[in-house]
Design a protein around this motif. Structure first.
Motif, short mmCIF file in Angstrom:
data_model
loop_
_atom_site.label_atom_id
_atom_site.label_comp_id
_atom_site.label_asym_id
_atom_site.label_seq_id
_atom_site.Cartn_x
_atom_site.Cartn_y
_atom_site.Cartn_z
N ARG A 80 0.84 -1.21 0.00
CA ARG A 80 0.00 0.00 0.00
C ARG A 80 0.87 1.26 0.00
O ARG A 80 0.60 2.21 -0.74
CB ARG A 80 -0.94 -0.01 1.20
CG ARG A 80 -2.21 -0.80 0.98
CD ARG A 80 -3.25 -0.54 2.06
NE ARG A 80 -2.90 -1.18 3.32
CZ ARG A 80 -3.09 -2.46 3.61
NH1 ARG A 80 -3.61 -3.26 2.70
NH2 ARG A 80 -2.76 -2.95 4.78
N THR A 92 -4.58 -1.48 -4.19
CA THR A 92 -3.48 -1.54 -3.23
C THR A 92 -3.55 -2.76 -2.33
O THR A 92 -2.92 -2.80 -1.28
CB THR A 92 -3.46 -0.27 -2.35
OG1 THR A 92 -4.71 -0.14 -1.68
CG2 THR A 92 -3.18 0.97 -3.18
N LYS A 93 -4.27 -3.77 -2.76
CA LYS A 93 -4.37 -5.00 -1.97
C LYS A 93 -3.70 -6.14 -2.73
O LYS A 93 -3.92 -6.32 -3.91
CB LYS A 93 -5.83 -5.34 -1.69
CG LYS A 93 -5.98 -6.53 -0.80
CD LYS A 93 -7.42 -6.79 -0.43
CE LYS A 93 -7.42 -7.99 0.50
NZ LYS A 93 -8.67 -8.57 0.74
#
Length: 165
Positions: A80, A92-93
């Motif tokens: 992230r 962002t995962k």
């Protein structure tokens, strides 16, 4: 990534420094297809293969068991941070994917299996777009395949380490 820096022990003792290390590593290696992360936790070696472009982490575990890896949250946080440093807030995962990989017959060869996984990925799958499709072997490595990795390591060590007389 350096296995000492990302070990469960280091994550426990200095999480902020390790988060910074992982974020910087991602930034420095962002053009690479894969980032190899040998990982040691609870007396067992595994290989984590990070693919930044696909937001995936492949877990090569030669003793596939259900594990709650200590590194998951810190590596997700570092990813992230890496994405935010690049001005991106979406995607962002990380997705964590257990890889189909050779399973060791005993309990002592996990380090050699990690070295063999790295060798096979570099030599045979460096341009892969999907390691889950391209790397699927569940049979144990033969003694010859493990010895090949041992020989590579011994040659490297003998040629790159200076001995004091």
């Amino acid at each position: 990534m350096c296995p000492e820096m990302i070990s469960a022990t280091m994550l426990k003792s200095d999480a902020d420094r390790i988060l910074l290390y992982m974020t910087r590593s991602m930034s420095a290696l962002s053009s690479k297809t894969f980032i190899l992360c040998p990982y040691y936790e609870k007396s067992h070696w595994m290989l984590l293969v990070l693919c930044l472009s696909k937001r995936e982490v492949y877990i090569f575990d030669s003793q596939q068991k259900k594990r709650n890896l200590r590194i998951k949250e810190p590596l997700n946080n570092a990813f992230r941070s890496y994405k935010r440093l690049g001005g991106q807030s979406k995607g962002t995962k990380l997705t964590w994917i257990p890889a189909q990989c050779a399973q060791q017959p005993g309990s002592l060869d996990c380090g050699y299996y990690v070295m063999r996984f790295m060798y096979d990925i570099i030599m045979n799958h460096g341009n892969s777009q999907d390691l889950t499709k391209d790397f699927s072997r569940t049979l144990p490595y033969s003694p010859e395949e493990i010895n090949e990795v041992k020989d590579f390591w011994a040659d490297y060590f003998m040629n790159n380490v200076e001995f004091l007389a």
